[in-house]
Design a protein around this motif. Structure first.
Motif, PDB file in Angstrom:
ATOM      1  N   GLY A  45       0.813  -1.211   0.000  1.00  0.00           N
ATOM      2  CA  GLY A  45       0.000   0.000   0.000  1.00  0.00           C
ATOM      3  C   GLY A  45       0.849   1.264   0.000  1.00  0.00           C
ATOM      4  O   GLY A  45       0.495   2.251  -0.643  1.00  0.00           O
ATOM      5  N   PHE A  46       1.977   1.249   0.711  1.00  0.00           N
ATOM      6  CA  PHE A  46       2.818   2.439   0.796  1.00  0.00           C
ATOM      7  C   PHE A  46       3.760   2.560  -0.398  1.00  0.00           C
ATOM      8  O   PHE A  46       3.856   3.617  -1.023  1.00  0.00           O
ATOM      9  N   PHE A  47       4.488   1.489  -0.709  1.00  0.00           N
ATOM     10  CA  PHE A  47       5.514   1.552  -1.746  1.00  0.00           C
ATOM     11  C   PHE A  47       4.975   1.289  -3.149  1.00  0.00           C
ATOM     12  O   PHE A  47       5.506   1.783  -4.124  1.00  0.00           O
ATOM     13  N   GLY A  48       3.930   0.504  -3.248  1.00  0.00           N
ATOM     14  CA  GLY A  48       3.397   0.153  -4.563  1.00  0.00           C
ATOM     15  C   GLY A  48       4.206  -0.950  -5.229  1.00  0.00           C
ATOM     16  O   GLY A  48       5.220  -1.411  -4.710  1.00  0.00           O
ATOM     17  N   GLY A  57       4.417  -6.154 -10.574  1.00  0.00           N
ATOM     18  CA  GLY A  57       5.529  -6.957 -10.061  1.00  0.00           C
ATOM     19  C   GLY A  57       5.079  -7.881  -8.949  1.00  0.00           C
ATOM     20  O   GLY A  57       4.046  -7.680  -8.318  1.00  0.00           O
ATOM     21  N   SER A  58       5.892  -8.886  -8.696  1.00  0.00           N
ATOM     22  CA  SER A  58       5.517  -9.866  -7.680  1.00  0.00           C
ATOM     23  C   SER A  58       5.728  -9.338  -6.267  1.00  0.00           C
ATOM     24  O   SER A  58       5.092  -9.827  -5.336  1.00  0.00           O
ATOM     25  N   TYR A  59       6.620  -8.369  -6.092  1.00  0.00           N
ATOM     26  CA  TYR A  59       6.865  -7.806  -4.775  1.00  0.00           C
ATOM     27  C   TYR A  59       6.732  -6.287  -4.829  1.00  0.00           C
ATOM     28  O   TYR A  59       7.048  -5.672  -5.839  1.00  0.00           O
ATOM     29  N   PRO A  60       6.314  -5.684  -3.708  1.00  0.00           N
ATOM     30  CA  PRO A  60       6.350  -4.235  -3.644  1.00  0.00           C
ATOM     31  C   PRO A  60       7.801  -3.765  -3.781  1.00  0.00           C
ATOM     32  O   PRO A  60       8.730  -4.507  -3.465  1.00  0.00           O
ATOM     33  N   ALA A  61       7.990  -2.543  -4.243  1.00  0.00           N
ATOM     34  CA  ALA A  61       9.347  -2.031  -4.441  1.00  0.00           C
ATOM     35  C   ALA A  61       9.448  -0.625  -3.881  1.00  0.00           C
ATOM     36  O   ALA A  61       8.495   0.144  -3.939  1.00  0.00           O
ATOM     37  N   LEU A  62      10.615  -0.312  -3.333  1.00  0.00           N
ATOM     38  CA  LEU A  62      10.854   1.043  -2.852  1.00  0.00           C
ATOM     39  C   LEU A  62      11.979   1.680  -3.648  1.00  0.00           C
ATOM     40  O   LEU A  62      12.771   0.990  -4.275  1.00  0.00           O
ATOM     41  N   LYS A  63      12.024   2.999  -3.645  1.00  0.00           N
ATOM     42  CA  LYS A  63      13.131   3.755  -4.247  1.00  0.00           C
ATOM     43  C   LYS A  63      13.959   4.285  -3.101  1.00  0.00           C
ATOM     44  O   LYS A  63      13.443   4.888  -2.159  1.00  0.00           O
ATOM     45  N   LEU A  64      15.262   4.033  -3.151  1.00  0.00           N
ATOM     46  CA  LEU A  64      16.183   4.472  -2.123  1.00  0.00           C
ATOM     47  C   LEU A  64      17.282   5.299  -2.768  1.00  0.00           C
ATOM     48  O   LEU A  64      17.834   4.904  -3.795  1.00  0.00           O
ATOM     49  N   SER A  65      17.565   6.457  -2.210  1.00  0.00           N
ATOM     50  CA  SER A  65      18.692   7.284  -2.656  1.00  0.00           C
ATOM     51  C   SER A  65      19.582   7.509  -1.456  1.00  0.00           C
ATOM     52  O   SER A  65      19.103   7.745  -0.337  1.00  0.00           O
ATOM     53  N   LEU A  75      27.677   5.486   4.699  1.00  0.00           N
ATOM     54  CA  LEU A  75      26.421   6.168   4.399  1.00  0.00           C
ATOM     55  C   LEU A  75      26.342   7.451   5.217  1.00  0.00           C
ATOM     56  O   LEU A  75      26.418   7.420   6.440  1.00  0.00           O
ATOM     57  N   ILE A  76      26.209   8.554   4.514  1.00  0.00           N
ATOM     58  CA  ILE A  76      26.078   9.847   5.181  1.00  0.00           C
ATOM     59  C   ILE A  76      24.605  10.153   5.416  1.00  0.00           C
ATOM     60  O   ILE A  76      24.227  10.670   6.453  1.00  0.00           O
ATOM     61  N   ASP A  77      23.759   9.802   4.461  1.00  0.00           N
ATOM     62  CA  ASP A  77      22.320  10.036   4.599  1.00  0.00           C
ATOM     63  C   ASP A  77      21.589   9.146   3.602  1.00  0.00           C
ATOM     64  O   ASP A  77      22.162   8.750   2.580  1.00  0.00           O
ATOM     65  N   VAL A  78      20.347   8.831   3.901  1.00  0.00           N
ATOM     66  CA  VAL A  78      19.525   7.969   3.048  1.00  0.00           C
ATOM     67  C   VAL A  78      18.090   8.494   3.054  1.00  0.00           C
ATOM     68  O   VAL A  78      17.607   8.959   4.078  1.00  0.00           O
ATOM     69  N   VAL A  79      17.452   8.412   1.893  1.00  0.00           N
ATOM     70  CA  VAL A  79      16.037   8.756   1.763  1.00  0.00           C
ATOM     71  C   VAL A  79      15.371   7.618   1.004  1.00  0.00           C
ATOM     72  O   VAL A  79      15.931   7.116   0.026  1.00  0.00           O
ATOM     73  N   PHE A  80      14.216   7.193   1.455  1.00  0.00           N
ATOM     74  CA  PHE A  80      13.489   6.187   0.682  1.00  0.00           C
ATOM     75  C   PHE A  80      12.016   6.532   0.641  1.00  0.00           C
ATOM     76  O   PHE A  80      11.507   7.288   1.448  1.00  0.00           O
ATOM     77  N   GLY A  81      11.352   5.978  -0.378  1.00  0.00           N
ATOM     78  CA  GLY A  81       9.940   6.240  -0.559  1.00  0.00           C
ATOM     79  C   GLY A  81       9.355   5.278  -1.567  1.00  0.00           C
ATOM     80  O   GLY A  81       9.979   4.271  -1.931  1.00  0.00           O
ATOM     81  N   PRO A  82       8.176   5.571  -2.072  1.00  0.00           N
ATOM     82  CA  PRO A  82       7.527   4.697  -3.059  1.00  0.00           C
ATOM     83  C   PRO A  82       8.402   4.524  -4.299  1.00  0.00           C
ATOM     84  O   PRO A  82       9.213   5.393  -4.631  1.00  0.00           O
ATOM     85  N   HIS A  83       8.244   3.408  -4.983  1.00  0.00           N
ATOM     86  CA  HIS A  83       9.100   3.076  -6.130  1.00  0.00           C
ATOM     87  C   HIS A  83       9.020   4.105  -7.250  1.00  0.00           C
ATOM     88  O   HIS A  83       9.957   4.261  -8.028  1.00  0.00           O
ATOM     89  N   ASP A  84       7.935   4.866  -7.322  1.00  0.00           N
ATOM     90  CA  ASP A  84       7.807   5.849  -8.396  1.00  0.00           C
ATOM     91  C   ASP A  84       8.223   7.265  -7.961  1.00  0.00           C
ATOM     92  O   ASP A  84       8.053   8.226  -8.707  1.00  0.00           O
ATOM     93  N   MET A  85       8.815   7.377  -6.776  1.00  0.00           N
ATOM     94  CA  MET A  85       9.299   8.682  -6.313  1.00  0.00           C
ATOM     95  C   MET A  85      10.528   9.060  -7.146  1.00  0.00           C
ATOM     96  O   MET A  85      11.481   8.299  -7.228  1.00  0.00           O
ATOM     97  N   PRO A  86      10.531  10.212  -7.791  1.00  0.00           N
ATOM     98  CA  PRO A  86      11.662  10.588  -8.643  1.00  0.00           C
ATOM     99  C   PRO A  86      12.956  10.753  -7.838  1.00  0.00           C
ATOM    100  O   PRO A  86      12.948  11.309  -6.740  1.00  0.00           O
TER     101      PRO A  86
END
Length: 182
Positions: A45-48, A57-65, A75-86
């Motif tokens: 529901g959150f990541f899509g 897709g068979s599994y939900p996916a997240l976008k991580l930068s 790692l200095i910093d990390v941001v993640f969100g839904p797979h379609d987050m630019p």
């Protein structure tokens, strides 16, 4: 996990750490990737789910930068969100961790004048790869065949292109183009 990460994140390179420094600047880079996450209703529901020509897709996916220290890969910093987050949207958030004394290596997925302005406003130096379909006004060709240019917003870019095609007699324009507010 977020509290633990907040305690451990950050630069770890000492002054003699090979690959971490260039001319006194800490070399950092940001990049994004996609990851499959647990197949649960909450995560889906959150990541899509990524959708292809074969369906969802068979599994939900997240976008991580991540903003990473190049020599140590810390790692200095990390941001993640839904797979379609630019990725540029995530990199805008990562700007919070840039500071003077850093050299940011940014790939062409970071391309964009507003993001460049935000990164420069932190005081960090940037080495920015741009997309190969971007044409820049050639202000001066250098002996090695490379050239000097200025990255500007759309209006400024059009003025530079006109100036490059119709240079005035005398020196280059004296006005420097800055990011808004700087």
């Amino acid at each position: 996990m977020a509290l633990l990460f907040d305690r451990l994140k950050g630069s770890v390179a000492g002054s003699t750490c090979r690959g971490s420094w260039w001319r006194g600047l800490l070399v950092v880079a940001w990049d994004g990737t996609g990851l499959a996450v647990a197949d649960a209703a909450e995560t889906a529901g959150f990541f899509g789910r990524k959708v292809s020509c074969h369906g969802p897709g068979s599994y939900p996916a997240l976008k991580l930068s991540a903003l990473v220290e190049c020599g140590t890969r810390a790692l200095i910093d990390v941001v993640f969100g839904p797979h379609d987050m630019p990725e540029p949207e995530q990199n805008t958030v990562l700007c919070r961790s840039l500071r003077p004394g850093m050299l940011l290596l940014a790939d062409r997925a970071s391309d964009g004048y507003p993001l460049l302005c935000k990164a420069v406003a932190t005081g960090a130096d940037v080495l920015w790869r741009i997309q190969n379909n971007r044409t820049l006004a050639v202000l001066r060709t250098l002996p090695d065949g490379s050239y000097l240019s200025i990255v500007a917003d759309v209006r400024g870019r059009d003025r530079l292109r006109y100036w490059a095609r119709h240079p005035p007699r005398g020196p280059a324009p004296g006005r420097r183009h800055h990011c808004p507010g700087h």
